[in-house]
Design a protein around this motif. Sequence first.
Motif, PDB file in Angstrom:
ATOM      1  N   ASP A  90       0.825  -1.209   0.000  1.00 37.54           N
ATOM      2  CA  ASP A  90       0.000   0.000   0.000  1.00 37.54           C
ATOM      3  C   ASP A  90       0.860   1.260   0.000  1.00 37.54           C
ATOM      4  OD1 ASP A  90      -2.185  -1.681   2.289  1.00 37.54           O
ATOM      5  OD2 ASP A  90      -2.523  -1.347   0.139  1.00 37.54           O
ATOM      6  N   THR A  91       2.161   1.099   0.137  1.00 37.19           N
ATOM      7  CA  THR A  91       3.058   2.252   0.148  1.00 37.19           C
ATOM      8  C   THR A  91       2.985   3.000  -1.172  1.00 37.19           C
ATOM      9  OG1 THR A  91       4.593   1.243   1.718  1.00 37.19           O
ATOM     10  CG2 THR A  91       5.473   2.961   0.279  1.00 37.19           C
ATOM     11  N   ALA A  92       2.715   4.296  -1.092  1.00 30.05           N
ATOM     12  CA  ALA A  92       2.552   5.123  -2.292  1.00 30.05           C
ATOM     13  C   ALA A  92       2.249   6.551  -1.867  1.00 30.05           C
ATOM     14  CB  ALA A  92       1.405   4.597  -3.160  1.00 30.05           C
ATOM     15  N   VAL A  93       2.275   7.447  -2.843  1.00 27.61           N
ATOM     16  CA  VAL A  93       1.720   8.778  -2.635  1.00 27.61           C
ATOM     17  C   VAL A  93       0.238   8.691  -2.987  1.00 27.61           C
ATOM     18  CG1 VAL A  93       1.771  11.198  -3.313  1.00 27.61           C
ATOM     19  CG2 VAL A  93       3.910   9.895  -3.188  1.00 27.61           C
ATOM     20  N   TYR A  94      -0.599   9.152  -2.082  1.00 29.81           N
ATOM     21  CA  TYR A  94      -2.037   9.090  -2.269  1.00 29.81           C
ATOM     22  C   TYR A  94      -2.569  10.467  -2.662  1.00 29.81           C
ATOM     23  CZ  TYR A  94      -2.344   4.347  -0.505  1.00 29.81           C
ATOM     24  OH  TYR A  94      -2.222   2.981  -0.350  1.00 29.81           O
ATOM     25  N   TYR A  95      -3.416  10.470  -3.681  1.00 32.24           N
ATOM     26  CA  TYR A  95      -3.999  11.689  -4.202  1.00 32.24           C
ATOM     27  C   TYR A  95      -5.522  11.595  -4.176  1.00 32.24           C
ATOM     28  CZ  TYR A  95       0.609  12.205  -6.418  1.00 32.24           C
ATOM     29  OH  TYR A  95       1.957  12.300  -6.667  1.00 32.24           O
TER      30      TYR A  95
END
Length: 124
Positions: A90-95
Amino acid sequence: QLQLVESGGGLVQPGGSLRLSCTASGFTLDYYAIGWFRQAPGKEREGVSCIDSSDGKPDYKDSVKGRFTISRDNAKNTVYLQMNSLKPEDTAVYYCASALVCYSGYDPADFGSWGQGTQVTVSP
């Protein structure tokens, strides 16, 4: 000026939880569907969840179904993404992004205003 601002990201251990917020300024969220997307390093931006404006009906991609919950508080002009049982993937940049309706294909081109993103890192 229409603007969305994400917040709530951070570092969390596997199995942990985070709640992301998407707050609008310059317009009222009531009339818009809001989608959450994420982008991990080296990968394309992918849709995660979306909530309609009219009936607040949520939609989830299979990868997060049962773990993430999207909700909206129109009085606060904010949409939330509650993330439980987080995994390293789930690691990510969330927008967050706005649209007239939730498009099932989650094509980023169908969504208008975008926030700057908030980093979510899931690591031991």
